[in-house]
Design a protein around this motif. Structure first.
Motif, PDB file in Angstrom:
ATOM      1  N   ILE A 160       0.820  -1.219   0.000  1.00 62.15           N
ATOM      2  CA  ILE A 160       0.000   0.000   0.000  1.00 62.15           C
ATOM      3  C   ILE A 160       0.850   1.263   0.000  1.00 62.15           C
ATOM      4  O   ILE A 160       0.510   2.261  -0.653  1.00 62.15           O
ATOM      5  N   THR A 161       1.965   1.243   0.710  1.00 65.78           N
ATOM      6  CA  THR A 161       2.790   2.450   0.819  1.00 65.78           C
ATOM      7  C   THR A 161       3.891   2.505  -0.244  1.00 65.78           C
ATOM      8  O   THR A 161       4.697   3.440  -0.248  1.00 65.78           O
ATOM      9  N   GLN A 162       3.924   1.539  -1.147  1.00 68.56           N
ATOM     10  CA  GLN A 162       4.913   1.575  -2.227  1.00 68.56           C
ATOM     11  C   GLN A 162       4.717   2.859  -3.046  1.00 68.56           C
ATOM     12  O   GLN A 162       3.593   3.215  -3.396  1.00 68.56           O
ATOM     13  N   PRO A 163       5.783   3.573  -3.336  1.00 69.26           N
ATOM     14  CA  PRO A 163       5.653   4.856  -4.054  1.00 69.26           C
ATOM     15  C   PRO A 163       4.929   4.723  -5.389  1.00 69.26           C
ATOM     16  O   PRO A 163       5.115   3.751  -6.111  1.00 69.26           O
ATOM     17  N   TRP A 164       4.104   5.711  -5.660  1.00 70.45           N
ATOM     18  CA  TRP A 164       3.415   5.860  -6.943  1.00 70.45           C
ATOM     19  C   TRP A 164       2.437   4.724  -7.263  1.00 70.45           C
ATOM     20  O   TRP A 164       2.174   4.428  -8.417  1.00 70.45           O
ATOM     21  N   GLN A 165       1.896   4.119  -6.238  1.00 69.86           N
ATOM     22  CA  GLN A 165       0.937   3.040  -6.461  1.00 69.86           C
ATOM     23  C   GLN A 165      -0.482   3.422  -6.043  1.00 69.86           C
ATOM     24  O   GLN A 165      -1.432   3.155  -6.771  1.00 69.86           O
ATOM     25  N   PHE A 166      -0.635   4.020  -4.884  1.00 70.01           N
ATOM     26  CA  PHE A 166      -1.954   4.424  -4.397  1.00 70.01           C
ATOM     27  C   PHE A 166      -1.953   5.925  -4.148  1.00 70.01           C
ATOM     28  O   PHE A 166      -1.119   6.439  -3.395  1.00 70.01           O
ATOM     29  N   SER A 167      -2.891   6.597  -4.764  1.00 69.95           N
ATOM     30  CA  SER A 167      -2.869   8.058  -4.762  1.00 69.95           C
ATOM     31  C   SER A 167      -3.103   8.671  -3.379  1.00 69.95           C
ATOM     32  O   SER A 167      -2.704   9.803  -3.139  1.00 69.95           O
ATOM     33  N   PHE A 168      -3.732   7.932  -2.477  1.00 63.98           N
ATOM     34  CA  PHE A 168      -4.025   8.520  -1.160  1.00 63.98           C
ATOM     35  C   PHE A 168      -2.808   8.535  -0.240  1.00 63.98           C
ATOM     36  O   PHE A 168      -2.808   9.219   0.784  1.00 63.98           O
ATOM     37  N   ASN A 224       0.462   9.727   1.135  1.00 68.94           N
ATOM     38  CA  ASN A 224       1.070  11.062   0.991  1.00 68.94           C
ATOM     39  C   ASN A 224       2.557  10.993   0.643  1.00 68.94           C
ATOM     40  O   ASN A 224       3.123   9.915   0.478  1.00 68.94           O
ATOM     41  N   ALA A 225       3.168  12.149   0.546  1.00 64.86           N
ATOM     42  CA  ALA A 225       4.548  12.252   0.065  1.00 64.86           C
ATOM     43  C   ALA A 225       5.539  11.502   0.954  1.00 64.86           C
ATOM     44  O   ALA A 225       6.611  11.095   0.490  1.00 64.86           O
ATOM     45  N   THR A 226       5.205  11.320   2.210  1.00 65.60           N
ATOM     46  CA  THR A 226       6.129  10.627   3.115  1.00 65.60           C
ATOM     47  C   THR A 226       5.955   9.112   3.054  1.00 65.60           C
ATOM     48  O   THR A 226       6.669   8.375   3.719  1.00 65.60           O
ATOM     49  N   GLY A 227       5.003   8.664   2.261  1.00 62.68           N
ATOM     50  CA  GLY A 227       4.791   7.231   2.129  1.00 62.68           C
ATOM     51  C   GLY A 227       3.995   6.612   3.248  1.00 62.68           C
ATOM     52  O   GLY A 227       4.019   5.389   3.430  1.00 62.68           O
ATOM     53  N   SER A 228       3.251   7.407   3.991  1.00 64.79           N
ATOM     54  CA  SER A 228       2.456   6.878   5.101  1.00 64.79           C
ATOM     55  C   SER A 228       0.967   6.989   4.797  1.00 64.79           C
ATOM     56  O   SER A 228       0.545   7.777   3.949  1.00 64.79           O
ATOM     57  N   ILE A 229       0.177   6.198   5.492  1.00 65.67           N
ATOM     58  CA  ILE A 229      -1.265   6.198   5.302  1.00 65.67           C
ATOM     59  C   ILE A 229      -1.880   7.272   6.199  1.00 65.67           C
ATOM     60  O   ILE A 229      -1.613   7.298   7.397  1.00 65.67           O
ATOM     61  N   PRO A 230      -2.691   8.168   5.659  1.00 65.70           N
ATOM     62  CA  PRO A 230      -3.302   9.220   6.480  1.00 65.70           C
ATOM     63  C   PRO A 230      -4.195   8.632   7.565  1.00 65.70           C
ATOM     64  O   PRO A 230      -4.579   7.460   7.510  1.00 65.70           O
TER      65      PRO A 230
END
Length: 221
Positions: free
Chosen positions: A145-153, A155-161
């Protein structure tokens, strides 16, 4: 003691099937509010079979087949029916994520698909699970889920809001994540690894095989 029935031909074969058949339908919820076990004998005590009538029926193949079919219907009626997705979500409602992996998956469902139908939310969860098992992506759900450029939600730090944990949408997302990880419901094949919203047309979609469209999401294998 049950008397042995000597009905010939199709009747005897059908009776053997009824005695040994097992339920091979969809899985059912097990941990939370599972459907009660059913005792075919207790629940169908009044649906007994007249051995004498079956013995007579053996002389008439058409009548024997009809009697055997009735026995099959009695046995099938004794089996618990599979629970639908809506019932499963209600059963799991209010649960907290079991671990970090399930929490990450619930986050993906919440942010990617909380406006979709329950089936659409489950499909998103299935894609995450498929990726983790595919060998083409990271092996944990959180890393997928936190892999870069895979899920638009993400954020830039790679964490889930942070989700609104008091909302009904979060409660459903957790339920969907549990249902997906326990594989008690689902429809996507294991090779479905991609999806996008139907209001965008990414170039990579043209290189893949379209598998399904659920709500506003198009899925590919």
């Amino acid at each position: 003691m049950i008397n042995m029935l000597r009905a010939g031909g199709a009747a005897a074969a059908a009776f053997a099937f009824v005695a040994t058949a097992t339920f091979a339908g969809p899985s059912m919820a097990t941990d939370v509010d599972a459907a009660p076990a059913v005792n075919p004998v207790a629940d169908h005590a009044n649906a007994t079979i007249d051995a004498g009538r079956l013995a007579e029926a053996s002389a008439n193949s058409a009548e024997a087949v009809a009697a055997a079919a009735e026995m099959v219907q009695v046995a099938k009626a004794a089996l618990p029916r599979p629970r639908g997705l809506e019932e499963l979500v209600v059963a799991y409602a209010g649960a907290e994520p079991a671990d970090e992996e399930e929490e990450c998956l619930a986050g993906a469902v919440y942010f990617e698909a909380r406006g979709e139908s329950l089936l659409g939310q489950l499909a998103v969860a299935e894609v995450v699970l498929n990726r983790a098992a595919s060998g083409k992506y990271p092996t944990t759900l959180c890393e997928v889920i936190t892999q870069p450029w895979q899920f638009s939600f993400v954020n830039a730090t790679g964490s889930i809001p942070a989700a609104d944990r008091s909302s009904e949408a979060w409660s459903k997302a957790v339920a969907i994540a549990r249902i997906a990880t326990e594989k008690v419901a689902g429809k996507l094949d294991d090779d479905v690894l991609w999806y996008h919203a139907d209001y965008v047309a990414p170039s990579w979609g043209k290189r893949l095989e379209r598998a399904d469209k659920i709500g506003t999401h198009i899925f590919y294998s």
